[in-house]
Scaffold this motif. Structure first.
Motif, mmCIF file in Angstrom:
data_model
loop_
_atom_site.group_PDB
_atom_site.id
_atom_site.type_symbol
_atom_site.label_atom_id
_atom_site.label_comp_id
_atom_site.label_asym_id
_atom_site.label_seq_id
_atom_site.Cartn_x
_atom_site.Cartn_y
_atom_site.Cartn_z
ATOM 1 N N ARG A 191 1.223 -8.427 -6.390
ATOM 2 C CA ARG A 191 0.627 -7.188 -5.866
ATOM 3 C C ARG A 191 1.638 -6.057 -5.877
ATOM 4 O O ARG A 191 1.328 -4.931 -6.264
ATOM 5 N N GLU A 240 0.839 -1.202 0.000
ATOM 6 C CA GLU A 240 0.000 0.000 0.000
ATOM 7 C C GLU A 240 0.873 1.251 0.000
ATOM 8 O O GLU A 240 0.584 2.227 -0.694
ATOM 9 N N THR A 289 3.874 1.536 -1.245
ATOM 10 C CA THR A 289 4.431 1.638 -2.598
ATOM 11 C C THR A 289 3.415 2.259 -3.539
ATOM 12 O O THR A 289 3.737 3.147 -4.326
ATOM 13 N N LYS A 290 2.186 1.812 -3.436
ATOM 14 C CA LYS A 290 1.117 2.356 -4.282
ATOM 15 C C LYS A 290 0.991 3.865 -4.084
ATOM 16 O O LYS A 290 0.917 4.626 -5.043
ATOM 17 N N ARG A 291 1.007 4.303 -2.852
ATOM 18 C CA ARG A 291 0.875 5.738 -2.554
ATOM 19 C C ARG A 291 2.087 6.532 -3.039
ATOM 20 O O ARG A 291 1.946 7.638 -3.547
ATOM 21 N N VAL A 298 1.319 -2.551 -8.275
ATOM 22 C CA VAL A 298 1.186 -1.180 -7.764
ATOM 23 C C VAL A 298 2.384 -0.304 -8.129
ATOM 24 O O VAL A 298 2.392 0.875 -7.809
ATOM 25 N N LYS A 303 4.046 5.767 -5.570
ATOM 26 C CA LYS A 303 4.014 5.824 -7.034
ATOM 27 C C LYS A 303 2.918 6.765 -7.539
ATOM 28 O O LYS A 303 3.077 7.389 -8.585
ATOM 29 N N GLU A 304 1.811 6.871 -6.806
ATOM 30 C CA GLU A 304 0.759 7.806 -7.206
ATOM 31 C C GLU A 304 1.239 9.253 -7.052
ATOM 32 O O GLU A 304 0.950 10.100 -7.884
#
Length: 161
Positions: free
Chosen positions: A50, A22, A24-26, A54, A28-29
């Motif tokens: 996963r 999660e 990592t996702k944030r 992400v 990268k966003e």
């Protein structure tokens, strides 16, 4: 005070407040240019997929030695994708030989270069092409092989044999 962003982040999967996937996702966003390398003891397919989905650019196991990690971080920073050999062995159950026959000789050369961790510029220099040609050819390759990005292409390369 100005804040400086890192070029790369070493990310663990298990963390107290938010898991590394999660996080990592944030990252990268908010900062898509920051490379995220997962560094973990977990090599299960679900976590690997996963993390890559992400936006993680690499996935290394903590059992890797420090010299290998440093080399992999340098490869990551130069635009390569990094996956621990044990991780690669768990991914992609495709009929690789059939897909590989669909590629031209030049496309196969570029796949090999990506598998070796070369950046677009390094591939262009090695094969005497423009970086634009490499970028366009990579798009064609990804479409032919039904892959999302160069990380998956690197996995494909190492799993095809």
């Amino acid at each position: 005070m100005k804040k400086k962003l890192p070029d790369a982040v070493l990310m663990d999967i298990r963390m107290p407040v938010m898991d590394g996937i999660e996080c990592t996702k944030r990252i990268k966003e908010e900062w898509p240019h920051v490379y995220v390398m997962m560094l973990t003891t977990f090599k299960d397919e679900k976590n690997i997929r996963r993390a890559l989905q992400v936006g993680a650019s690499g996935y290394l196991l903590k059992s890797s030695d420090a010299e290998n990690m440093a080399a992999q971080l340098r490869a990551l920073h130069s635009g390569g994708s990094v996956l621990d050999t044990n991780v690669v062995n768990q991914l992609l159950n495709l009929d690789r030989q059939a897909h590989l026959r669909e590629l031209t000789d030049r496309e196969k050369q570029i796949v090999c270069c990506v598998g070796d961790g070369l950046s677009n510029k390094e591939i262009a220099d090695k094969l005497f092409l423009s970086t634009g040609t490499v970028r366009n050819t990579l798009s064609v390759i990804l479409e032919k092989l039904e892959l999302r990005d160069r990380t998956q292409l690197a996995i494909y390369y190492w799993k095809r044999e």
